[in-house]
Scaffold this motif. Structure first.
Motif, PDB file in Angstrom:
ATOM      1  N   SER A 228      51.780  48.528  41.996  1.00 37.88           N
ATOM      2  CA  SER A 228      51.079  49.044  43.167  1.00 37.88           C
ATOM      3  C   SER A 228      49.863  48.211  43.569  1.00 37.88           C
ATOM      4  CB  SER A 228      50.622  50.481  42.895  1.00 37.88           C
ATOM      5  OG  SER A 228      49.705  50.492  41.817  1.00 37.88           O
ATOM      6  N   GLY A 229      49.449  47.277  42.735  1.00 33.72           N
ATOM      7  CA  GLY A 229      48.307  46.424  43.047  1.00 33.72           C
ATOM      8  C   GLY A 229      47.173  46.501  42.050  1.00 33.72           C
ATOM      9  N   THR A 230      47.135  47.529  41.211  1.00 32.23           N
ATOM     10  CA  THR A 230      46.027  47.726  40.280  1.00 32.23           C
ATOM     11  C   THR A 230      45.980  46.657  39.203  1.00 32.23           C
ATOM     12  OG1 THR A 230      46.128  50.102  40.676  1.00 32.23           O
ATOM     13  CG2 THR A 230      44.929  49.377  38.720  1.00 32.23           C
ATOM     14  N   ARG A 231      47.097  46.444  38.509  1.00 31.66           N
ATOM     15  CA  ARG A 231      47.119  45.420  37.451  1.00 31.66           C
ATOM     16  C   ARG A 231      46.952  44.029  38.043  1.00 31.66           C
ATOM     17  NH1 ARG A 231      52.495  47.219  34.366  1.00 31.66           N
ATOM     18  NH2 ARG A 231      52.796  48.317  36.313  1.00 31.66           N
ATOM     19  N   ALA A 232      47.511  43.800  39.231  1.00 30.41           N
ATOM     20  CA  ALA A 232      47.362  42.493  39.876  1.00 30.41           C
ATOM     21  C   ALA A 232      45.892  42.229  40.203  1.00 30.41           C
ATOM     22  CB  ALA A 232      48.216  42.433  41.141  1.00 30.41           C
ATOM     23  N   ALA A 233      45.152  43.268  40.603  1.00 30.54           N
ATOM     24  CA  ALA A 233      43.716  43.097  40.877  1.00 30.54           C
ATOM     25  C   ALA A 233      42.964  42.735  39.600  1.00 30.54           C
ATOM     26  CB  ALA A 233      43.139  44.367  41.496  1.00 30.54           C
ATOM     27  N   ARG A 234      43.367  43.322  38.469  1.00 32.54           N
ATOM     28  CA  ARG A 234      42.734  42.962  37.190  1.00 32.54           C
ATOM     29  C   ARG A 234      43.067  41.515  36.816  1.00 32.54           C
ATOM     30  NH1 ARG A 234      44.923  47.903  34.473  1.00 32.54           N
ATOM     31  NH2 ARG A 234      43.781  49.580  35.474  1.00 32.54           N
ATOM     32  N   ALA A 235      44.299  41.123  37.064  1.00 33.12           N
ATOM     33  CA  ALA A 235      44.704  39.738  36.790  1.00 33.12           C
ATOM     34  C   ALA A 235      43.915  38.779  37.677  1.00 33.12           C
ATOM     35  CB  ALA A 235      46.203  39.569  37.025  1.00 33.12           C
ATOM     36  N   GLU A 236      43.692  39.174  38.913  1.00 32.67           N
ATOM     37  CA  GLU A 236      42.902  38.346  39.836  1.00 32.67           C
ATOM     38  C   GLU A 236      41.492  38.134  39.292  1.00 32.67           C
ATOM     39  OE1 GLU A 236      41.505  38.323  44.502  1.00 32.67           O
ATOM     40  OE2 GLU A 236      41.724  40.229  43.451  1.00 32.67           O
ATOM     41  N   GLU A 237      40.882  39.204  38.804  1.00 27.54           N
ATOM     42  CA  GLU A 237      39.537  39.090  38.228  1.00 27.54           C
ATOM     43  C   GLU A 237      39.539  38.138  37.038  1.00 27.54           C
ATOM     44  OE1 GLU A 237      38.230  43.016  37.192  1.00 27.54           O
ATOM     45  OE2 GLU A 237      38.318  43.724  39.267  1.00 27.54           O
ATOM     46  N   THR A 238      40.534  38.268  36.163  1.00 24.53           N
ATOM     47  CA  THR A 238      40.629  37.414  34.974  1.00 24.53           C
ATOM     48  C   THR A 238      40.766  35.945  35.373  1.00 24.53           C
ATOM     49  OG1 THR A 238      41.632  39.198  33.680  1.00 24.53           O
ATOM     50  CG2 THR A 238      41.977  36.956  32.886  1.00 24.53           C
ATOM     51  N   LEU A 239      41.650  35.654  36.318  1.00 21.88           N
ATOM     52  CA  LEU A 239      41.872  34.272  36.738  1.00 21.88           C
ATOM     53  C   LEU A 239      40.667  33.722  37.504  1.00 21.88           C
ATOM     54  CD1 LEU A 239      45.631  34.505  37.769  1.00 21.88           C
ATOM     55  CD2 LEU A 239      44.688  33.279  35.803  1.00 21.88           C
TER      56      LEU A 239
END
Length: 195
Positions: free
Chosen positions: A75-86
């Protein structure tokens, strides 16, 4: 260093489809869901790098992600966390697929499908609902047992407020959800092949 929010860096399913169909430099797609979720359905050409694997190998992956990267999850939540990490690792030109695979599929975009599985959210609802139901009924006969259900309710409330889910993280570690472990070397070789 200021990181962009997924709202600032989002990409709609229609815009992503247009980029993937255009001749030229299509973005790299990193799907950060569990291998089990990825095997059920994913965008053609996406690389599966579960969020936990991405965090463990961020420095290694960073050197092979030189261009536009679109991060995908349910839904976008984990992808947003991945974005922060990268972003913290120094990568720029990161985008999150708005609405994740739910929005991608709702838009009628192409999907590669495998064996059907329940997604994590549905599993959380089943486990939490079952615990609340069983402890509620057992509480009629054993005083105090209903407090287990109350604890689950408190945990779900915290999960909603913090946008995290401990039960989902635990369930993602079950063999059913893990599927075959993502081999980072294979992902990196695939990323190199696109260079």
């Amino acid at each position: 260093m200021t990181t962009r929010t997924s709202r600032d860096a989002g990409l709609t399913p229609a815009a992503l489809q247009q980029q993937l169909l255009a001749n030229g430099d299509a973005p790299r797609l990193l799907d950060v869901r569990t291998p089990g979720e990825f095997r059920t359905s994913h965008i053609p050409g996406a690389h599966n790098v579960p969020l936990s694997t991405l965090r463990e190998h961020v420095a290694e992956l960073r050197t092979h992600l030189d261009g536009g990267v679109v991060l995908v999850c349910r839904s976008g939540t984990r992808a947003a966390r991945a974005e922060e990490t990268l972003a913290e690792a120094g990568l720029a030109d990161l985008r999150v697929l708005d609405g994740g695979m739910l929005a991608w599929e709702a838009a009628g975009a192409p999907v590669e499908r495998g064996e059907a599985r329940w997604d994590l959210e549905r599993q959380v609802r089943l486990v939490a609902g079952s615990v609340v139901l069983v402890t509620g009924v057992a509480g009629l006969f054993l005083p105090g047992v209903h407090l287990i259900g109350t604890t689950i309710g408190a945990g779900l409330t915290f999960a909603a407020l913090s946008n995290t889910c401990a039960m989902g993280m635990l369930l993602s570690k079950l063999p059913y959800n893990r599927g075959p472990r993502t081999d980072v070397r294979t992902v990196i070789a695939s990323l190199r092949g696109r260079s």
